[in-house]
Design an enzyme around this catalytic site. Structure first.
Site, PDB file in Angstrom:
ATOM      1  N   LYS A 124       0.829  -1.212   0.000  1.00 32.55           N
ATOM      2  CA  LYS A 124       0.000   0.000   0.000  1.00 32.55           C
ATOM      3  C   LYS A 124       0.864   1.264   0.000  1.00 32.55           C
ATOM      4  O   LYS A 124       0.564   2.225  -0.702  1.00 32.55           O
ATOM      5  CB  LYS A 124      -0.945   0.010   1.199  1.00 32.55           C
ATOM      6  CG  LYS A 124      -2.042  -1.029   1.150  1.00 32.55           C
ATOM      7  CD  LYS A 124      -3.108  -0.802   2.209  1.00 32.55           C
ATOM      8  CE  LYS A 124      -2.562  -0.777   3.605  1.00 32.55           C
ATOM      9  NZ  LYS A 124      -1.962  -2.067   4.015  1.00 32.55           N
ATOM     10  N   THR A 126       3.898   1.605  -1.139  1.00 33.68           N
ATOM     11  CA  THR A 126       4.546   1.734  -2.445  1.00 33.68           C
ATOM     12  C   THR A 126       3.566   2.276  -3.477  1.00 33.68           C
ATOM     13  O   THR A 126       3.916   3.135  -4.298  1.00 33.68           O
ATOM     14  CB  THR A 126       5.082   0.359  -2.899  1.00 33.68           C
ATOM     15  OG1 THR A 126       5.753  -0.264  -1.810  1.00 33.68           O
ATOM     16  CG2 THR A 126       6.052   0.506  -4.053  1.00 33.68           C
ATOM     17  N   ARG A 148       2.097   7.337   7.568  1.00 30.73           N
ATOM     18  CA  ARG A 148       2.420   7.168   8.980  1.00 30.73           C
ATOM     19  C   ARG A 148       3.935   7.017   9.165  1.00 30.73           C
ATOM     20  O   ARG A 148       4.633   6.551   8.270  1.00 30.73           O
ATOM     21  CB  ARG A 148       1.730   5.915   9.535  1.00 30.73           C
ATOM     22  CG  ARG A 148       0.238   6.043   9.679  1.00 30.73           C
ATOM     23  CD  ARG A 148      -0.361   4.787  10.297  1.00 30.73           C
ATOM     24  NE  ARG A 148      -0.241   3.635   9.420  1.00 30.73           N
ATOM     25  CZ  ARG A 148      -0.479   2.387   9.798  1.00 30.73           C
ATOM     26  NH1 ARG A 148      -0.838   2.126  11.039  1.00 30.73           N
ATOM     27  NH2 ARG A 148      -0.359   1.387   8.950  1.00 30.73           N
ATOM     28  N   LYS A 159       9.010  -7.027   9.418  1.00 30.97           N
ATOM     29  CA  LYS A 159       8.617  -6.384   8.168  1.00 30.97           C
ATOM     30  C   LYS A 159       9.744  -5.622   7.489  1.00 30.97           C
ATOM     31  O   LYS A 159       9.809  -5.525   6.279  1.00 30.97           O
ATOM     32  CB  LYS A 159       7.438  -5.442   8.437  1.00 30.97           C
ATOM     33  CG  LYS A 159       6.833  -4.836   7.184  1.00 30.97           C
ATOM     34  CD  LYS A 159       5.649  -3.938   7.534  1.00 30.97           C
ATOM     35  CE  LYS A 159       5.051  -3.299   6.296  1.00 30.97           C
ATOM     36  NZ  LYS A 159       3.945  -2.389   6.615  1.00 30.97           N
ATOM     37  N   ALA A 378      -2.663  -0.193  14.001  1.00 30.17           N
ATOM     38  CA  ALA A 378      -3.873  -0.368  13.195  1.00 30.17           C
ATOM     39  C   ALA A 378      -4.825  -1.422  13.743  1.00 30.17           C
ATOM     40  O   ALA A 378      -5.862  -1.671  13.148  1.00 30.17           O
ATOM     41  CB  ALA A 378      -3.491  -0.717  11.759  1.00 30.17           C
ATOM     42  N   PHE A 409      -3.507  -1.974   7.130  1.00 32.08           N
ATOM     43  CA  PHE A 409      -4.073  -3.311   6.925  1.00 32.08           C
ATOM     44  C   PHE A 409      -5.134  -3.313   5.822  1.00 32.08           C
ATOM     45  O   PHE A 409      -5.100  -2.491   4.918  1.00 32.08           O
ATOM     46  CB  PHE A 409      -4.627  -3.872   8.234  1.00 32.08           C
ATOM     47  CG  PHE A 409      -3.571  -4.141   9.264  1.00 32.08           C
ATOM     48  CD1 PHE A 409      -2.326  -4.625   8.905  1.00 32.08           C
ATOM     49  CD2 PHE A 409      -3.803  -3.896  10.600  1.00 32.08           C
ATOM     50  CE1 PHE A 409      -1.344  -4.885   9.857  1.00 32.08           C
ATOM     51  CE2 PHE A 409      -2.827  -4.145  11.562  1.00 32.08           C
ATOM     52  CZ  PHE A 409      -1.607  -4.635  11.184  1.00 32.08           C
ATOM     53  N   PHE A 498       3.922  -8.071  -9.417  1.00 30.92           N
ATOM     54  CA  PHE A 498       5.211  -8.673  -9.085  1.00 30.92           C
ATOM     55  C   PHE A 498       5.751  -9.383 -10.325  1.00 30.92           C
ATOM     56  O   PHE A 498       4.997  -9.711 -11.253  1.00 30.92           O
ATOM     57  CB  PHE A 498       5.051  -9.681  -7.948  1.00 30.92           C
ATOM     58  CG  PHE A 498       4.746  -9.068  -6.604  1.00 30.92           C
ATOM     59  CD1 PHE A 498       4.817  -9.837  -5.453  1.00 30.92           C
ATOM     60  CD2 PHE A 498       4.391  -7.729  -6.469  1.00 30.92           C
ATOM     61  CE1 PHE A 498       4.537  -9.289  -4.201  1.00 30.92           C
ATOM     62  CE2 PHE A 498       4.111  -7.178  -5.240  1.00 30.92           C
ATOM     63  CZ  PHE A 498       4.181  -7.960  -4.102  1.00 30.92           C
ATOM     64  N   TRP A 527       7.060  -0.015  -8.599  1.00 29.17           N
ATOM     65  CA  TRP A 527       8.255  -0.522  -7.912  1.00 29.17           C
ATOM     66  C   TRP A 527       9.450  -0.509  -8.865  1.00 29.17           C
ATOM     67  O   TRP A 527      10.550  -0.102  -8.487  1.00 29.17           O
ATOM     68  CB  TRP A 527       7.994  -1.937  -7.392  1.00 29.17           C
ATOM     69  CG  TRP A 527       9.105  -2.471  -6.528  1.00 29.17           C
ATOM     70  CD1 TRP A 527       9.250  -2.335  -5.177  1.00 29.17           C
ATOM     71  CD2 TRP A 527      10.257  -3.213  -6.971  1.00 29.17           C
ATOM     72  NE1 TRP A 527      10.412  -2.943  -4.746  1.00 29.17           N
ATOM     73  CE2 TRP A 527      11.058  -3.489  -5.828  1.00 29.17           C
ATOM     74  CE3 TRP A 527      10.693  -3.675  -8.210  1.00 29.17           C
ATOM     75  CZ2 TRP A 527      12.243  -4.200  -5.896  1.00 29.17           C
ATOM     76  CZ3 TRP A 527      11.889  -4.379  -8.276  1.00 29.17           C
ATOM     77  CH2 TRP A 527      12.653  -4.641  -7.135  1.00 29.17           C
TER      78      TRP A 527
END
Length: 674
Positions: A124, A126, A148, A159, A378, A409, A498, A527
């Protein structure tokens, strides 16, 4: 179609059919300068291709030199006196900007949400950054991203960084992910000051008489005894309107000096911005100097602090100060809520938070402006960046500009809370929702095997599988689109592509998404390509944002607490009903009695499923949602029911991310951050 990179020798004159090129592949065009000898530099070109395919996010970030933050500020219309620089690359923006631009029309307001994610995340942040880069550089719209601030817990835990990735990230990503301008440290200091005040007050009340307490709380200075302003406020809440300490009766003195906190009903915990499971439950007061005041308590991660939620929802310094004062830290033995203002600490909290309330200005890899501000958890909080960052950005971009903000999320959690909690606090109304999906997550919801962080992806996620993709689209993706439509907001699906995704899978997702009610659905290659890879998404968002919208809240806050919970469970999660534990029922009765019944609801639920069962993928039905407990963040302004088991302090995995993070002592360059 299988290559990650294609090198074109004499690229100016070579016409390559599009069908040869996999979406997202790196294209390197080289015009030879020698008539012969091309093979001599082919190895170097292949090295370049390899480098482009495997360069890390931090190397990409470091390869770009950010423009000075003072230049960025001038470009977006800030005055020098509205900027507080923190070095060359970031700065705080003063809230006086809102007064100066109060008559400026707001821009378009775009929310980036997502389908129910895998444990790996679906991109999200990105997408948010890629979309803003496309809006700014390619469609020439004034655009702003609002994100955030990441917690050190995930950064060093599982992560990794949260600055975006590839050619769609906030730079410098090291500064973004580590400390930034110290807001989380300010929250930690403020939160732990409250915790210290609670235990100190209980100790002093337990070991002193009413008279001794009064003499210490209202000392005589140069022969004069007077109440401080915060003590006057407490007296008034108690119904005592005297201002002369000598005029209080002994009963009034006793009422004033004794908070009489029930140790078993203290809800406030200490915080630290690190994943540390061994702090989830601790015992304090064991030193002899604590005189037997032993009790069990625990630590939360710093971003789970109510003070973080307040930072994200406050719309001014005065509003933040008032919210801090209203925070309920526990209950007295007589059943009355005890607040931070009762402790006498709320003014000091405002002092600690006075700089943290200002959003931090940074930039994307392509120089688009970004506000980084707040980072509420979240699960037990609303999981969105700050109201103030959004309001400032909407004024700066102007009527035809775009502000893109991100919810935590899946849409069932972050987006629902954005609408029902954040939009109520801000008064702002979104124009469009961008719903992020990945083929990987759709395959999981279509019946694919479990996905685990740190483990290799099963073959189902690498090889083409149209059946799994279709199953995920017609279950989870469809349901998340329907959730957005409950609020009357148009949806654009952004498929974060991807390299393992096939064209057939991409086409299928976009087709089914539109069949399920999305205004549009487009593949995104930000990306690998930066803003250029999200131009089609930007065009789709521009078109959707200019359509008439019919925004509405899911529920009226005056509804009973149970009915608000039931509405979310049925309409958003797909539950048949809710089941409240005896403790949850008792808490709801207490909150109604205390006048908190009209607060909105912030459900604390797993993010890995639409239901309360993480293993239930797709769009589960036929279940009853169990409400284990109900708690209140009165200062932040919401009730949060706990669905199942929710941890507010994550733990470290066997091999945390910090194994790969290091510092070169000569160059001071950081490696392995992401």
């Amino acid at each position: 179609m299988q290559a990650d990179a294609m090198v074109l020798l004499d690229g100016v004159n070579v016409d390559v059919p599009p069908s040869w090129i996999r979406p997202g592949a790196a294209i390197i065009c080289c015009e030879p300068t020698l008539e012969t000898g091309i093979p001599e530099y082919i190895p170097n070109l292949l090295s370049v291709a390899y480098f482009l395919c495997f360069i890390s996010d931090i190397e990409i970030s470091r390869a770009q030199t950010p423009k000075p933050v003072t230049q960025l500020a001038e470009e977006i219309g800030l005055l020098p006196e509205e900027l507080e620089a923190y070095g060359r690359n970031k700065a705080k923006v003063r809230l006086s900007l809102l007064d100066r631009l109060h008559s400026q029309p707001d821009g378009k307001y775009v929310l980036v949400a997502g389908i129910t994610p895998t444990p790996l995340g679906e991109g999200k942040s990105t997408v948010t950054i890629g979309l803003v880069q496309a809006m700014s550089a390619h469609l020439k719209h004034n655009s702003f991203a609002c994100l955030r601030q990441p917690s050190q817990g995930p950064t060093f835990g599982v992560k990794g960084g949260a600055a975006g990735g590839g050619y769609a990230q906030v730079i410098p990503m090291e500064e973004f992910n580590l400390h930034l301008t110290g807001d989380i440290h300010a929250i930690t200091a403020a939160n732990n000051l409250v915790a210290a005040a609670i235990d100190a007050r209980m100790l002093h009340e337990a070991t002193q008489s009413d008279k001794a307490l009064f003499n210490r709380l209202v000392p005589s200075v140069n022969g004069v005894r007077s109440f401080s302003p915060i003590q006057i406020s407490r007296l008034r809440r108690l119904g005592i309107f005297k201002t002369d300490p000598a005029a209080l009766s002994m009963q009034e003195i006793s009422t004033f000096v004794r908070l009489d906190l029930d140790p078993s009903k203290i809800t406030w915990q200490r915080v630290v911005d690190t994943n540390d499971r061994f702090l989830r439950k601790i015992t304090v007061g064991q030193a002899s100097t604590e005189k037997g005041q032993i009790r069990e308590t625990g630590f939360d991660i710093a971003v789970a602090s109510e003070i973080m939620a307040i930072l994200a929802l406050a719309d001014s310094l005065e509003d933040m100060k008032n919210r801090l004062a209203r925070m309920v830290v526990g209950t007295s033995r007589s059943g009355q809520p005890v607040t931070a203002e009762d402790l006498g600490v709320s003014g000091a909290l405002a002092v600690l938070m006075k700089d943290a309330i200002k959003p931090t200005l940074m930039q994307t890899l392509e120089g688009s402006p970004v506000f980084v501000h707040a980072g509420p958890f979240a699960n037990i909080a609303h999981g969105n960046s700050s109201v103030l960052a959004d309001k400032l950005a909407l004024k700066l971009v102007g009527r035809d500009g775009f502000v893109v903000t991100e919810a935590g999320f899946g849409a069932d959690i972050g987006m629902e809370k954005f609408f029902n909690i954040k939009c109520r606090a801000s008064g702002l109304r979104p124009n469009v929702v961008v719903l992020v999906a990945t083929v990987r997550a759709l395959k999981m919801h279509g019946g694919g095997p479990n996905v685990s962080a740190g483990a290799p992806l099963p073959r189902e996620y690498i090889d083409e599988n149209l059946s799994l993709v279709a199953g995920g689209c017609r279950s989870n993706l469809k349901k998340q689109i329907q959730i957005a439509h409950l609020f009357g907001v148009p949806v654009v699906v952004a498929l974060n592509v991807f390299k393992t995704d096939t064209q057939a899978e991409i086409d299928l997702v976009c087709q089914i998404a539109k069949e399920c009610g999305a205004s549009d659905a487009v593949p995104c290659h930000h990306w690998a390509q930066g803003g250029r890879g999200s131009v089609e998404l930007a065009k789709a968002v521009d078109e959707a944002a200019n359509r008439p919208s019919n925004f509405q809240f899911l529920y009226n806050t005056e509804m009973p607490i149970v009915e608000k919970i039931r509405t979310i469970a049925r309409k958003v999660y797909g539950a048949d009903d809710v089941e409240l534990s005896p403790e949850a029922k008792s808490k709801i009765d207490y909150y109604n009695q205390q006048g908190y019944g009209s607060l909105p609801i912030c459900m604390a639920k797993t993010h890995l499923s639409l239901s309360h069962m993480p293993e239930k993928k797709g769009a589960p039905t036929g279940f009853v949602l169990p409400i284990r407990d109900v708690r209140a963040s009165v200062g932040a302004g919401f009730i949060y029911p706990l669905v199942g088991t929710m941890s507010t302090m994550p733990g470290l995995p066997t091999r945390p991310c910090f194994y790969d993070i290091d510092l070169d002592p000569v160059t001071e360059e950081i490696t392995g951050l992401f």
